[in-house]
Design a protein around this motif. Structure first.
Motif, PDB file in Angstrom:
ATOM      1  N   UNK A 260      -5.786  19.237  -8.009  1.00 44.37           N
ATOM      2  CA  UNK A 260      -5.110  18.006  -7.936  1.00 44.37           C
ATOM      3  C   UNK A 260      -3.780  17.950  -6.724  1.00 44.37           C
ATOM      4  N   UNK A 261      -3.947  16.788  -6.114  1.00 44.56           N
ATOM      5  CA  UNK A 261      -3.161  15.962  -4.952  1.00 44.56           C
ATOM      6  C   UNK A 261      -2.081  15.910  -5.920  1.00 44.56           C
ATOM      7  N   UNK A 262      -0.882  16.399  -5.359  1.00 47.29           N
ATOM      8  CA  UNK A 262       0.530  15.893  -6.543  1.00 47.29           C
ATOM      9  C   UNK A 262       1.618  15.433  -5.237  1.00 47.29           C
ATOM     10  N   UNK A 263       2.137  14.562  -5.224  1.00 53.23           N
ATOM     11  CA  UNK A 263       3.251  14.087  -4.035  1.00 53.23           C
ATOM     12  C   UNK A 263       4.725  14.499  -4.892  1.00 53.23           C
ATOM     13  N   UNK A 264       5.094  14.432  -4.315  1.00 47.72           N
ATOM     14  CA  UNK A 264       6.580  15.607  -4.551  1.00 47.72           C
ATOM     15  C   UNK A 264       7.635  14.465  -3.942  1.00 47.72           C
ATOM     16  N   UNK A 265       8.767  14.258  -4.420  1.00 48.44           N
ATOM     17  CA  UNK A 265      10.170  13.232  -3.739  1.00 48.44           C
ATOM     18  C   UNK A 265      10.782  13.523  -4.373  1.00 48.44           C
ATOM     19  N   UNK A 266      12.122  13.156  -3.505  1.00 46.34           N
ATOM     20  CA  UNK A 266      14.052  13.316  -4.657  1.00 46.34           C
ATOM     21  C   UNK A 266      13.963  11.982  -4.714  1.00 46.34           C
ATOM     22  N   UNK A 267      14.423  11.338  -4.956  1.00 46.24           N
ATOM     23  CA  UNK A 267      14.599  10.141  -5.486  1.00 46.24           C
ATOM     24  C   UNK A 267      16.072  10.163  -6.159  1.00 46.24           C
ATOM     25  N   UNK A 268      16.901   8.665  -6.419  1.00 45.21           N
ATOM     26  CA  UNK A 268      18.283   8.695  -6.846  1.00 45.21           C
ATOM     27  C   UNK A 268      18.075   9.270  -8.267  1.00 45.21           C
ATOM     28  N   UNK A 269      17.071   8.803  -9.241  1.00 45.60           N
ATOM     29  CA  UNK A 269      17.673   9.622  -9.972  1.00 45.60           C
ATOM     30  C   UNK A 269      16.961  10.907 -10.799  1.00 45.60           C
ATOM     31  N   UNK A 270      16.432  11.803  -9.424  1.00 45.94           N
ATOM     32  CA  UNK A 270      15.855  12.726  -9.962  1.00 45.94           C
ATOM     33  C   UNK A 270      14.629  13.577  -8.830  1.00 45.94           C
ATOM     34  N   UNK A 271      14.026  14.384  -8.967  1.00 47.38           N
ATOM     35  CA  UNK A 271      12.460  14.385  -8.362  1.00 47.38           C
ATOM     36  C   UNK A 271      11.543  13.890  -9.058  1.00 47.38           C
ATOM     37  N   UNK A 272      10.090  13.674  -8.299  1.00 45.52           N
ATOM     38  CA  UNK A 272      10.032  12.156  -8.748  1.00 45.52           C
ATOM     39  C   UNK A 272       7.862  12.684  -8.351  1.00 45.52           C
ATOM     40  N   UNK A 273       6.760  12.910  -9.201  1.00 46.68           N
ATOM     41  CA  UNK A 273       6.121  13.847  -8.391  1.00 46.68           C
ATOM     42  C   UNK A 273       5.295  12.054  -9.190  1.00 46.68           C
ATOM     43  N   UNK A 274       4.355  12.031  -8.007  1.00 42.74           N
ATOM     44  CA  UNK A 274       3.269  10.635  -7.924  1.00 42.74           C
ATOM     45  C   UNK A 274       1.786  11.411  -7.594  1.00 42.74           C
ATOM     46  N   UNK A 275       0.756  10.599  -8.909  1.00 50.86           N
ATOM     47  CA  UNK A 275      -0.140  12.010  -8.758  1.00 50.86           C
ATOM     48  C   UNK A 275      -1.817   9.744  -8.196  1.00 50.86           C
ATOM     49  N   UNK A 276      -2.021  10.572  -7.297  1.00 48.87           N
ATOM     50  CA  UNK A 276      -2.687   9.181  -6.560  1.00 48.87           C
ATOM     51  C   UNK A 276      -3.600   8.915  -7.621  1.00 48.87           C
ATOM     52  N   UNK A 277      -4.644  10.070  -7.448  1.00 42.37           N
ATOM     53  CA  UNK A 277      -6.039   9.881  -8.377  1.00 42.37           C
ATOM     54  C   UNK A 277      -5.741   9.297  -9.655  1.00 42.37           C
ATOM     55  N   UNK A 278      -4.588   9.466 -10.248  1.00 41.12           N
ATOM     56  CA  UNK A 278      -4.021   7.895 -11.495  1.00 41.12           C
ATOM     57  C   UNK A 278      -3.310   7.532 -11.317  1.00 41.12           C
ATOM     58  N   UNK A 279      -2.640   7.369  -9.985  1.00 44.17           N
ATOM     59  CA  UNK A 279      -2.076   5.870  -9.571  1.00 44.17           C
ATOM     60  C   UNK A 279      -0.829   6.348 -10.757  1.00 44.17           C
ATOM     61  N   UNK A 280      -0.377   7.854 -10.950  1.00 44.64           N
ATOM     62  CA  UNK A 280       0.584   8.028 -11.886  1.00 44.64           C
ATOM     63  C   UNK A 280       1.643   8.505 -10.936  1.00 44.64           C
ATOM     64  N   UNK A 281       3.282   7.290 -11.283  1.00 52.36           N
ATOM     65  CA  UNK A 281       4.733   8.136 -11.367  1.00 52.36           C
ATOM     66  C   UNK A 281       5.392   8.819 -12.475  1.00 52.36           C
ATOM     67  N   UNK A 282       5.763   9.500 -12.131  1.00 51.09           N
ATOM     68  CA  UNK A 282       6.449  10.149 -13.856  1.00 51.09           C
ATOM     69  C   UNK A 282       7.985  11.197 -13.067  1.00 51.09           C
ATOM     70  N   UNK A 283       8.684  11.710 -13.652  1.00 55.50           N
ATOM     71  CA  UNK A 283      10.306  12.312 -12.910  1.00 55.50           C
ATOM     72  C   UNK A 283       9.642  13.318 -14.355  1.00 55.50           C
ATOM     73  N   UNK A 284       9.595  14.644 -12.882  1.00 55.25           N
ATOM     74  CA  UNK A 284      10.106  15.950 -13.413  1.00 55.25           C
ATOM     75  C   UNK A 284      10.958  16.288 -14.499  1.00 55.25           C
ATOM     76  N   UNK A 285      10.906  16.318 -15.485  1.00 52.38           N
ATOM     77  CA  UNK A 285      11.501  16.316 -16.641  1.00 52.38           C
ATOM     78  C   UNK A 285      12.082  17.633 -16.868  1.00 52.38           C
ATOM     79  N   UNK A 286      11.301  18.865 -16.926  1.00 50.93           N
ATOM     80  CA  UNK A 286      11.531  20.069 -17.401  1.00 50.93           C
ATOM     81  C   UNK A 286      10.397  21.357 -16.589  1.00 50.93           C
ATOM     82  N   UNK A 287      11.108  22.281 -15.620  1.00 49.08           N
ATOM     83  CA  UNK A 287      10.702  23.235 -15.205  1.00 49.08           C
ATOM     84  C   UNK A 287      11.155  24.977 -15.622  1.00 49.08           C
TER      85      UNK A 287
END
Length: 72
Positions: free
Chosen positions: A1-28
């Protein structure tokens, strides 16, 4: 699944275009985001690709979803 990863002021964010979903990465799994799993705020977990050197953000990667959410 394609996932766009970007840095924001709040931290790392993931965007999944197929689901139109934008969520913060909370744990790795690992110190960095790459080569292990990453958990999003909604509970989804993705297996992230490994890189020799951390890539510049934003980046779109193929990540495998390891969990299923109750609502897609």
């Amino acid at each position: 699944m394609k996932v766009m990863i970007r840095e924001t002021a709040k931290g790392i964010e993931a965007y999944v275009p197929k689901k139109d979903l934008e969520e913060m990465v909370v744990e790795t799994e690992k110190d960095g985001l790459w080569g292990g799993w990453a958990k999003l705020a909604n509970g989804w977990v993705f297996a992230m690709p490994a890189f020799d050197e951390p890539p510049k953000l934003p980046i779109t990667v193929d990540a495998r979803r390891l969990t299923t959410a109750e609502e897609d």
